[in-house]
Design a protein around this motif. Sequence first.
Motif, mmCIF file in Angstrom:
data_model
loop_
_atom_site.group_PDB
_atom_site.id
_atom_site.type_symbol
_atom_site.label_atom_id
_atom_site.label_comp_id
_atom_site.label_asym_id
_atom_site.label_seq_id
_atom_site.Cartn_x
_atom_site.Cartn_y
_atom_site.Cartn_z
ATOM 1 N N UNK A 1 35.441 53.591 45.507
ATOM 2 C CA UNK A 1 34.555 54.376 45.881
ATOM 3 C C UNK A 1 34.405 55.747 45.048
ATOM 4 N N UNK A 2 35.291 56.347 44.575
ATOM 5 C CA UNK A 2 35.112 57.594 43.969
ATOM 6 C C UNK A 2 34.653 57.326 42.524
ATOM 7 N N UNK A 3 35.257 56.712 42.063
ATOM 8 C CA UNK A 3 35.493 56.383 40.525
ATOM 9 C C UNK A 3 34.351 55.566 39.821
ATOM 10 N N UNK A 4 33.985 54.395 40.786
ATOM 11 C CA UNK A 4 32.977 53.463 40.502
ATOM 12 C C UNK A 4 31.830 53.524 41.302
ATOM 13 N N UNK A 5 31.996 54.045 42.597
ATOM 14 C CA UNK A 5 30.699 54.004 43.496
ATOM 15 C C UNK A 5 30.661 52.481 44.228
ATOM 16 N N UNK A 6 31.510 52.122 44.639
ATOM 17 C CA UNK A 6 31.665 50.898 45.373
ATOM 18 C C UNK A 6 31.359 51.494 47.024
ATOM 19 N N UNK A 7 30.224 50.931 47.635
ATOM 20 C CA UNK A 7 29.900 51.413 48.945
ATOM 21 C C UNK A 7 30.515 50.334 49.849
ATOM 22 N N UNK A 8 30.764 48.958 49.460
ATOM 23 C CA UNK A 8 31.327 48.138 50.749
ATOM 24 C C UNK A 8 32.303 47.175 50.158
ATOM 25 N N UNK A 9 33.540 47.623 50.868
ATOM 26 C CA UNK A 9 34.848 47.163 50.426
ATOM 27 C C UNK A 9 35.208 46.344 51.489
ATOM 28 N N UNK A 10 35.625 45.157 51.570
ATOM 29 C CA UNK A 10 36.366 44.342 52.652
ATOM 30 C C UNK A 10 37.674 44.032 52.287
ATOM 31 N N UNK A 11 38.461 44.556 53.287
ATOM 32 C CA UNK A 11 39.808 44.244 53.289
ATOM 33 C C UNK A 11 40.275 42.913 54.001
ATOM 34 N N UNK A 12 40.742 41.859 53.068
ATOM 35 C CA UNK A 12 40.816 40.545 53.582
ATOM 36 C C UNK A 12 42.174 40.375 54.161
ATOM 37 N N UNK A 13 43.370 41.226 53.902
ATOM 38 C CA UNK A 13 44.390 41.123 54.486
ATOM 39 C C UNK A 13 45.421 40.940 53.341
ATOM 40 N N UNK A 14 46.825 40.151 53.697
ATOM 41 C CA UNK A 14 47.764 40.381 52.915
ATOM 42 C C UNK A 14 47.305 39.567 51.511
ATOM 43 N N UNK A 15 48.514 39.571 50.640
ATOM 44 C CA UNK A 15 48.289 39.046 49.317
ATOM 45 C C UNK A 15 47.670 37.547 49.234
ATOM 46 N N UNK A 16 48.284 36.649 50.530
ATOM 47 C CA UNK A 16 47.650 35.236 50.501
ATOM 48 C C UNK A 16 46.318 35.269 50.515
ATOM 49 N N UNK A 17 45.616 36.230 50.860
ATOM 50 C CA UNK A 17 44.024 36.318 51.030
ATOM 51 C C UNK A 17 43.406 36.455 49.816
ATOM 52 N N UNK A 18 44.282 36.559 48.596
ATOM 53 C CA UNK A 18 43.612 36.649 47.370
ATOM 54 C C UNK A 18 43.205 34.990 46.750
ATOM 55 N N UNK A 19 43.665 34.074 47.540
ATOM 56 C CA UNK A 19 43.188 32.710 47.523
ATOM 57 C C UNK A 19 41.899 32.599 47.533
ATOM 58 N N UNK A 20 41.151 33.061 48.294
ATOM 59 C CA UNK A 20 39.571 33.032 48.623
ATOM 60 C C UNK A 20 38.826 33.765 47.468
ATOM 61 N N UNK A 21 39.052 34.962 47.062
ATOM 62 C CA UNK A 21 38.446 35.567 46.136
ATOM 63 C C UNK A 21 38.737 34.752 44.609
ATOM 64 N N UNK A 22 39.929 34.082 44.343
ATOM 65 C CA UNK A 22 40.063 33.397 43.282
ATOM 66 C C UNK A 22 39.451 32.097 43.468
ATOM 67 N N UNK A 23 39.279 31.480 44.591
ATOM 68 C CA UNK A 23 38.560 30.268 44.548
ATOM 69 C C UNK A 23 36.883 30.383 44.654
ATOM 70 N N UNK A 24 36.752 31.496 44.594
ATOM 71 C CA UNK A 24 35.145 31.833 44.579
ATOM 72 C C UNK A 24 34.781 31.451 43.172
#
Length: 231
Positions: free
Chosen positions: A182-205
């Motif tokens: 938010x502060x350094x890049x300006x991101x307004x919308x950040x969704x916390x998907x959960x624990x590290x296993x949820x990295x599967x979704x963003x990687x499979x995107x």
Amino acid sequence: MNIGIFGTGVVARTLGERLQTAGHAVRLGTRDPAQTRARAEPDGYGNPPFAAWQAQHPDIRLGTYAEAAAHGELLVNATQGAGSLEALRAAGEGNLDGKILMDIANPLDSSRGMPPSLSVANTDSLGEQIQRAFPGVKVVKTLNTVNARVMAYPREVADGEHHVFLSGNEAEAKARVRQLLRDDFGWRHVIDLGDITTARGPEMYLPLWLRLWGALGNGRFNIKVVAGEAA
Ligand SMILES: NC(=O)c1ccc[n+]([C@@H]2O[C@H](COP(=O)([O-])OP(=O)(O)OC[C@H]3O[C@@H](n4cnc5c(N)ncnc54)[C@H](OP(=O)(O)O)[C@@H]3O)[C@@H](O)[C@H]2O)c1
């Protein structure tokens, strides 16, 4: 804050420049600094050789992975997915322990041609592999779903009305990364998907991201998540 970024490609350069401008002290890490400085040809994506970029950014120092890791209070993994574990081993567990690692890498495998496939998927992810291999580091997977320019300048696309994700086991680490986004890049919308296993979704995107890139002819795009009322 001191920030160590693993990598010398377009992601490391773009985030490094943005974070340095925001007031952080950035150090980039590479396998062999002398060899990286000596490269005279553009990289595989047509980016100018590192030395040409470095000449315009003399305040951002280059070192080994271990030197970048020792420098950083917060770390960023911007290495090729296939080399990420090797890069982190070179960084040294002692230099990683207790620190946040923003993991931006994608496990892309181009060995069977283009578009690349994923070297890990479905029941595992690169984010999880890194967390398992280095249990002392606080892995937060983020930003891997957008191109380097969008990562660092999200408001250049649709005035920032689009989403990026967080995956990680440590709530405090994710809160720190959310603040930086938010502060350094300006991101307004950040969704916390959960624990590290949820990295599967963003990687499979990534297979969809690559096809959208082909269809749009431009990598500066992102997705916006819209939700209806709960039933
Ligand atoms: N490009 C984008 O817009 C974008 C967007 C989203 C996510 N990503 C992901 O972000 C990461 C960085 O992407 P990029 O395009 O900036 O650069 P890249 O070409 O994917 O990666 C370059 C970096 O990977 C390091 N590397 C490669 N093989 C290695 C190995 N075996 N051991 C250790 N290090 C190794 C290189 O080290 P040397 O410096 O020693 O050569 C270099 O620093 C990738 O995982 C990519 O999938 C990229």
